[in-house]
Enzyme design. Structure first.
Site, mmCIF file in Angstrom:
data_model
loop_
_atom_site.group_PDB
_atom_site.id
_atom_site.type_symbol
_atom_site.label_atom_id
_atom_site.label_comp_id
_atom_site.label_asym_id
_atom_site.label_seq_id
_atom_site.Cartn_x
_atom_site.Cartn_y
_atom_site.Cartn_z
ATOM 1 N N ASP A 71 0.806 -1.225 0.000
ATOM 2 C CA ASP A 71 0.000 0.000 0.000
ATOM 3 C C ASP A 71 0.834 1.268 0.000
ATOM 4 O O ASP A 71 0.410 2.282 -0.540
ATOM 5 C CB ASP A 71 -1.009 0.001 1.150
ATOM 6 C CG ASP A 71 -0.404 -0.312 2.503
ATOM 7 O OD1 ASP A 71 0.823 -0.440 2.609
ATOM 8 O OD2 ASP A 71 -1.185 -0.437 3.474
ATOM 9 N N ASP A 481 3.352 0.858 13.242
ATOM 10 C CA ASP A 481 2.609 -0.416 13.238
ATOM 11 C C ASP A 481 3.284 -1.583 13.944
ATOM 12 O O ASP A 481 2.611 -2.394 14.558
ATOM 13 C CB ASP A 481 2.260 -0.855 11.815
ATOM 14 C CG ASP A 481 1.296 0.090 11.135
ATOM 15 O OD1 ASP A 481 0.615 0.842 11.848
ATOM 16 O OD2 ASP A 481 1.235 0.100 9.913
#
Length: 888
Positions: A71, A481
């Site tokens: 992404d 993350d």
């Protein structure tokens, strides 16, 4: 584990950091710009994965040719011989940083050398540029690009649906692209060179994740989300007649053309109330399979179904693996076995707890089995075993109670593909890695299949901070993350990320300069403390105590001896503490949200910056005083650091194109600053081991110098600079953090926003400055030379090669021209880091502007792609002007 990278580096970019034109340079220095070339080897500090893999594409005509898209971290090609992934979009530069987000990928089954990528990261204002379609005729070794008149969203909601980009399997000059934001369906008839909207396509989509979102992120229309051809309705060289298109519309999600795109109709009888995440056509069986969810993903989805459409009769059949009433998730991942028609698999992509689920049918969806089921709740019986020994951090250090297991089978499992040539190989992407198996058919025989990470070489972390202590581990990282890692060996995957606590995102970290065993980090966590400490160089951690009001990590600084800390968290003002944060006191004289750093010599001196003002504390962070210095950047896109070993020596990088922007130096603790006139723009600054004979540490910066964007090094206190990366190694946005290694001259660690931690090592072991190619007094390129010619990749009809030219003489070159003759009539198609001409079999490669200087004992490298037929032999002789070079 939900993705949090959306608003890390992007908010800084949205403030104008990448838009507009460069400011006029300050005239307070006399040093000239002196760009010299150096030869660096670039690698990743291995983490293996760390991000969402929303798409996996196998070529349908060539065995072992596969691609993966991410992404925000570019695209990759599978290397079967090493079972690794090769990055393909590292050439994306600073101004086009959004083109590291890949929303669609297509591999040409007619000509497997061709591959296409639809790129762009955000459709709202966060990405200042439109999207593009990139095309390659050498499997991604080099690219050409067509800019689009709209944006694409590789990191937008709905990015796991697809593929939005597809090549006609019968007439490969025809491609389709599904666009977001109401832009409809687009078509190219010249192999991706030009694009036009399909004017008569009836539905541009209408689904928005959250129409009330004023940022434009969740409120964007997710648009046209996939294109699938029925190859059985065409013949070689003629356009495929039956084309299916998925649209983000809960009532009208599938359309078809039966006349090669001339007209389109809504597919009659289709399910409503759902979005078709995937449409996979099995031409051999005559079925279009569709996976549906009530939401666009990749995080959300509470209900779902799987359907089968008979292309010959128009019959719809609900083949959902479980009843809709029993779903608490949507379906997305979808694949068929091309070797075994009737075998189909699907994923419950949004089943967060207790785990994702994978379903398999061998009878066209009439019956299904599950990857796991309950033996007796909460105990599970798995059809698989998981081996994460190559990436042990995938357990997250967790020991959950049943029915959860560690490691998890996955989450955000929107990509799932069975190798079209090998029924035993299946790959699927998650929010953290790419898993795979090579004994999948054990599922059908009642045995267990083994799932392992198949992710080596695919590095997809967003880097927020870096530190290289003078002792202990060479690298500590703060990541989005996955928190961050302590690398004791850059070539090996660390066993675990930072734990106790596990921050979802680590926003800042620091170590005590004279006591590197003391380390502090701060970050984001849904519940729990936002600060942690280590007394063993980051190997083990314990949580601190938050002061009242903390909502996020912010920035943190450790005193040079580790005796105290200053913290500027989100949600409250700047705080200081002695010891390890059991209690905190508010700092005075400095605004909330300031960036904080420590002096690397005086343990009671700390620094801060906010909105154009520099602040200094000499009492351990209790009180700060604003410096009277002016002319610093007015915004907060700034990073600064104090030099180890010298009190009050501070460097500051940052700014924006609509104001002050560059690199500043202070030798009096921020009381006064000098702007370097030879630096156009700078965004991060770091220090490393001094060059041989140098009295000052080496500087590293992500900057624009002499009109060129890149990673630069200075061994003479910023008087001259060497660009140490090249156009093939740019990695999009690199402004988050940079640091040299205090123990290894020339080694630099570079942050990226999606390609992990990049580190570079120089071929020049000692260092030293370069020469100015515009100075007529500099010596001409004479003396001994050596050449290494290496074929780095080869395929049918094409190849990629790297050439290293070394100056083995005693004088520097201020320009070079290297000639050779190909032995088998090879031809060059594209060159980077050099300008090439070819006459017959004779090639001449000359320097480009920034790499004209090659110091004695140094090297310069360039690369090219070429064509070959029959034999691809290496040249045996090279000349630098009239000088014969040694061939390594």
């Amino acid at each position: 584990m939900r993705r949090t990278r959306i608003l890390t580096a992007v908010l800084a970019l949205a403030a104008g950091l990448l838009a507009g034109t460069p400011p006029a340079l300050a005239a307070d220095g006399t040093a000239k710009v002196s760009l010299a070339a150096d030869t660096y080897t670039w690698k990743n500090a291995r983490i293996d994965g760390g991000g969402f893999v929303p798409g996996i594409v196998f070529n349908r005509s060539e065995k072992n040719l596969a691609y993966a898209r991410t992404d925000i971290g570019g695209a990759y090609r599978w290397q079967e011989s090493s079972k690794t992934w090769t990055p393909l979009l590292d050439s994306v530069g600073w101004d086009d940083w959004g083109h590291t987000g890949v929303v669609g990928l297509a591999s040409d089954s007619v000509d497997p050398n061709k591959v296409y990528a639809a790129v762009g990261t955000y459709t709202n204002s966060w990405d200042p540029k439109n999207g593009a379609v990139m095309r390659s005729s050498n499997r991604g070794a080099s690219w050409q690009k067509t800019d689009l008149p709209f944006k694409l969203g590789g990191n937008m909601p709905g990015r796991g649906m697809g593929e939005r980009l597809a090549v006609d399997p019968n007439k490969n000059s025809v491609l389709y692209l599904g666009a977001p934001s109401g832009k409809g369906l687009w078509r190219s008839t010249d192999s991706g060179v030009s694009w036009s909207q399909v004017a008569n396509f009836p539905n541009v989509g209408n689904y928005q994740q959250d129409p009330s979102d004023t940022s434009g992120y969740a409120s964007d229309n997710q648009g046209v989300v996939w294109v699938t051809f029925d190859e059985s309705t065409g013949t070689s060289g003629n356009a495929t007649r039956a084309i299916y298109v998925g649209v983000a519309d809960l009532q009208n999600s599938v359309y078809r053309s039966t006349d090669a795109g001339a007209t389109w109709t809504r597919l009659a009888g289709q399910p409503t109330g759902y979005l078709a995440h995937k449409g996979v056509l099995d031409a051999a069986g005559g079925y279009l399979y569709l996976s549906y969810s009530d939401k666009g993903g990749p995080y959300d989805g509470g209900k779902g179904q799987v359907w089968r459409y008979a292309t010959a009769t128009g019959t719809w059949t609900n083949i959902s693996p479980v009843a809709e009433a029993d779903t608490y998730y949507g379906f997305s991942g979808l694949t068929v076995d091309r070797q075994k028609p009737g075998t189909v698999m699907a994923t419950a992509y949004s089943s967060w707890w207790p785990d994702t689920q994978i379903f398999r049918s061998t009878d066209n969806g009439a019956t299904w089995t599950k990857a796991w089921d309950y033996s007796s709740y909460p105990n599970r019986a798995n059809r698989y075993t998981m081996d994460v020994s190559s990436s042990p951090w995938l357990t997250w250090g967790a020991n959950p109670s049943p029915p959860e297991q560690s490691p998890k089978l996955g989450w955000m499992t929107e990509s799932l593909e069975i190798d079209p040539f090998n029924s035993n190989r299946m790959m699927y992407g998650t929010g953290a890695t790419l898993y795979g198996t090579e004994n999948l058919t054990n599922w059908d025989s009642g045995g267990q299949f083994t799932i392992k990470p198949m992710v080596q070489g695919l590095e997809e972390t967003a880097v927020l901070d870096l530190a290289s202590p003078p002792s202990g581990a060479p690298l500590l990282s703060a990541l989005g993350d996955v928190g961050g890692f302590r690398h004791t060996d850059l070539t090996k995957v660390p066993s675990m990320m930072f734990t106790s606590p596990n921050f979802t995102t680590t926003t800042s970290l620091d170590f005590a300069e004279t006591n590197a065993n003391t380390v502090v980090r701060v970050g984001n966590l849904d519940s729990g403390p936002h600060i942690a400490f280590s007394t063993d160089n980051g190997a083990n951690w314990f949580a601190g105590t938050d002061p009242s009001g903390v909502s996020g990590g912010g920035t943190v600084a450790a005193a040079s001896d580790g005796s105290r800390f200053v913290w500027s968290p989100d949600g409250t003002g700047v705080q200081y503490t002695t010891g390890f944060g059991s209690s905190w006191s508010a700092s005075s004289g400095i605004p909330a949200g300031a960036i904080v750093e420590s002096d690397r010599v005086d343990p009671r001196t700390f620094y801060g910056f906010k909105s154009g003002k520099f602040y200094v504390s000499t009492d351990g962070g209790a009180t700060f005083t604003a410096s009277g210095a002016t002319g610093l950047p007015s915004g907060d896109s700034v990073r600064f650091k104090a030099l180890p070993g010298v009190k009050g020596d501070v460097w500051l990088a940052g700014g924006a194109t609509d104001g002050a922007y560059g690199l500043w130096h202070s030798t009096d603790g921020g009381a006064s600053w000098t702007k370097l006139s030879n630096v156009d723009q700078a965004d991060a600054i770091g220090f490393g081991k001094a060059a041989t004979g140098a009295s000052y540490q080496t500087l590293y910066t992500s900057a624009k110098i002499g009109g060129v964007r890149g990673i630069f090094r200075s061994t003479d206190k910023g008087a001259s600079w060497t660009r140490i990366n090249d156009d093939a190694h740019q990695w999009g946005w690199t402004g988050g953090a940079i640091t040299g290694d205090p123990r290894v001259y020339g080694r630099v660690y570079v942050s990226t926003n999606g390609r992990g931690v990049i580190y570079g090592d120089t071929s020049d072991p000692g260092g030293g400055g370069g020469t100015d190619p515009t100075d007529p007094t500099d010596p001409a390129p004479t003396g001994a030379c050596a050449v290494t010619y290496k074929i780095t990749n080869q395929w049918s009809g094409g190849f990629q090669a790297d050439v290293q030219l070394s100056n083995t003489g005693s004088s520097a070159w201020t320009g070079w021209s290297l000639g050779w003759t190909f032995p088998n009539a090879q031809t060059i198609s594209q060159t980077w880091n050099a300008e090439s001409t070819q006459s017959g079999s004779t090639v001449t490669a000359k320097n480009v502007g920034w790499n004209a200087n090659v110091a004695a004992g140094s090297s310069v490298s360039f690369g090219f792609t070429g064509n070959w037929s029959g034999t691809n032999g290496k040249p045996t002789a090279f000349k630098l002007g009239d000088q014969n070079c040694t061939v390594a």
